[in-house]
Scaffold this active site. Structure first.
Site, PDB file in Angstrom:
ATOM      1  NE  ARG A 172     -12.408  20.360   5.371  1.00  0.00           N
ATOM      2  CZ  ARG A 172     -13.106  21.432   5.723  1.00  0.00           C
ATOM      3  NH1 ARG A 172     -13.518  21.567   6.970  1.00  0.00           N
ATOM      4  NH2 ARG A 172     -13.391  22.374   4.839  1.00  0.00           N
ATOM      5  NE  ARG A 176     -21.382  11.967  -3.110  1.00  0.00           N
ATOM      6  CZ  ARG A 176     -20.872  13.136  -3.439  1.00  0.00           C
ATOM      7  NH1 ARG A 176     -20.266  13.285  -4.592  1.00  0.00           N
ATOM      8  NH2 ARG A 176     -20.999  14.143  -2.617  1.00  0.00           N
ATOM      9  NE  ARG A 249       0.849  24.805   5.658  1.00  0.00           N
ATOM     10  CZ  ARG A 249       2.150  24.884   5.399  1.00  0.00           C
ATOM     11  NH1 ARG A 249       2.997  25.336   6.312  1.00  0.00           N
ATOM     12  NH2 ARG A 249       2.614  24.479   4.244  1.00  0.00           N
ATOM     13  NE  ARG A 280      -8.068  25.613  -2.159  1.00  0.00           N
ATOM     14  CZ  ARG A 280      -8.843  25.220  -1.171  1.00  0.00           C
ATOM     15  NH1 ARG A 280      -9.682  24.243  -1.331  1.00  0.00           N
ATOM     16  NH2 ARG A 280      -8.793  25.822   0.007  1.00  0.00           N
ATOM     17  CD  GLU A 300      -6.360  28.409  -1.318  1.00  0.00           C
ATOM     18  OE1 GLU A 300      -7.348  28.728  -2.020  1.00  0.00           O
ATOM     19  OE2 GLU A 300      -6.446  27.612  -0.378  1.00  0.00           O
ATOM     20  CE1 TYR A 348     -10.648  23.490   7.194  1.00  0.00           C
ATOM     21  CE2 TYR A 348      -9.576  21.429   7.736  1.00  0.00           C
ATOM     22  CZ  TYR A 348      -9.951  22.378   6.805  1.00  0.00           C
ATOM     23  OH  TYR A 348      -9.601  22.194   5.492  1.00  0.00           O
ATOM     24  CG  ASP A 350     -16.365  24.348   6.018  1.00  0.00           C
ATOM     25  OD1 ASP A 350     -15.319  24.944   5.710  1.00  0.00           O
ATOM     26  OD2 ASP A 350     -16.589  23.155   5.735  1.00  0.00           O
TER      27      ASP A 350
END
Ligand code: FAD
Ligand code: UDP
Length: 367
Positions: A172, A176, A249, A280, A300, A348, A350
């Site tokens: 995901r 770069r 989860r 996070r 979280e 999963y 988005d």
């Protein structure tokens, strides 16, 4: 006699798009949700003048122009670009994995140097065809980054060793060889100014909505209230877990209002070592460049899922995916029920995936 054409279980993004499109076509819809608010996991709420993402950071991104144009009907988006920072012990790195990360870690400057180090580490680990998340991560970014930025975070996020997790999860994230901290490769990205809830409010305008209403508590009554059901809850629960239970989860969010105006200088800071129990910290005001006097932060914490907990993430490993495929066959035989969204399709997804799926479903149903 049925009062409605559609009963829509779940006032999240999928259910609300379906309701909006059906209502536009003159269909009578009832939307129910077991929570006390609409919008599902994209729900945002104002706290101290700041739009708080109640169920974790939600950044909209897509390369699909149809999806981007569609969502623009319901809100104006700002130019927010997600670029999280990762804290590993007392070290600070840019995410996703890019030249800023590599140069900080290895004290190098060029893409060539970074590629050579990664290749060397990949060779040393002897991985040819990555078979799990650990091997995939080392192949992509080398052992150092795996150890500092991936291993601990991933193990606490999923409650499993990286060797037991599927590779797609780490894919995901972009890797770069440019100095570019954008977390996504997508063409379009932003945050709706004023939060996400307004989007769902607009979609559900004029439609009957019942909150605090759990489908399973009044199943017999509700199944007879409409000709068809759109179900966006857990597919295994719909079938009374008759083939076994799918794994999920869960998360716990801890939100605090702080008497300072800038706690961490970024919307998202990841804590990548295993020993810190949260993954996070979100500082919500930075999603909309807020200048309020106070700030609101959310920690979280990943937690294991037990029946009754919120199933935030489907566990899309081989075992669960193959069980889902069996549920999908049962679903195909339920002619008057449409299963959609992250839980109904056990994927999963988005937000942009959910919109694309919902629009496909609308096309199938009405065109
Ligand atoms: P949901 O939003 O889960 O809606 C389903 C609704 O159904 C819920 O409101 C639920 O209460 C209701 N429901 C379930 N069972 C019943 C029942 N029995 N009776 C009545 N109601 C029921 N996506 C992005 O694009 N960008 C991000 O940055 C991003 N960040 C995320 C961060 C976190 C922590 C999480 C968990 C998700 C994130 N996502 C992100 C994904 C995004 O939240 C989902 O793609 C999207 O919200 C899914 O919409 P949905 O309608 O399928 O499901
Ligand atoms: N990940 C990681 N370190 C990070 C951020 C992410 O190892 O600092 C891994 C982790 O396995 C996570 C996956 O990348 O589950 C996907 O991250 P993403 O931010 O897309 O997760 P989400 O926002 O959906 O929780």
């Amino acid at each position: 006699m049925e009062k409605y054409d559609y009963l829509i279980v779940g006032a999240g993004l999928f259910g609300s798009i379906f309701a909006y499109e059906a209502n536009k076509r003159g269909k009578r819809c009832l939307v129910i949700d077991k929570r006390n608010h609409i919008a599902g996991n994209i729900y945002t709420k104002k706290v101290a003048g700041i739009n708080v993402h109640e169920y974790g950071a939600h950044i909209f991104h897509t390369s699909n122009k149809e999806v981007w144009d569609y969502i623009q009907q319901f809100a104006r988006f700002n130019r927010y670009t997600n670029s999280p920072v990762a804290f590993y012990k007392n070290e600070v790195y840019n995410m996703p994995f890019n030249m800023n990360t590599f140069s900080r870690l290895w004290n190098i400057k060029t893409p060539k140097e970074a590629k050579e180090i990664i290749e060397k580490q990949r060779m040393e680990s002897g991985i040819k065809e990555p078979k799990n998340l650990e091997e995939q991560a080392i192949s992509l970014v080398g052992k150092d980054i795996y150890e500092k930025l991936i291993k601990g975070y991933t193990q606490k996020q999923w409650g499993k060793a990286c060797t037991e997790l599927p590779s797609f999860i780490i894919k995901r994230l972009p890797v770069r060889f440019t100095y570019d901290n954008n977390y996504f490769n997508d063409l379009y990205q932003g945050i709706p100014m004023g939060g996400y809830t307004q989007i769902i409010e607009k979609m559900l305008k004029g439609i009957d909505v019942k909150l605090n209403c759990d489908f399973f508590e009044k199943r017999d009554e509700l199944e007879n209230i409409a000709n068809k059901v759109v179900f966006t809850g857990m597919i295994d629960q719909y079938f009374r877990y008759e083939l076994g239970t799918l794994e999920y989860r869960s998360l716990r969010f801890e939100t605090e209002v702080l008497d300072e105006n800038n706690f961490q200088g970024n919307a998202v800071v990841n804590y990548t070592e295993y020993e810190v129990p949260y993954t996070r910290i979100i500082e919500h005001k930075h999603f909309e460049y807020g200048e309020q006097e106070k700030t609101v932060i959310t920690r979280e914490y990943p937690v294991s899922w037990r029946c009754g907990d919120e199933p935030y993430y489907p566990m899309n490993d081989k075992k669960n995916n193959s069980l889902y495929e069996k549920y999908k066959q049962l679903a195909n035989n339920e002619k008057n029920v449409i299963f959609g969204g992250r839980l109904g399709q056990y994927k999963y997804y988005d937000m942009h995936d959910v919109i694309a799926e919902a629009l496909k479903c609308v096309k199938r149903e009405f065109e």
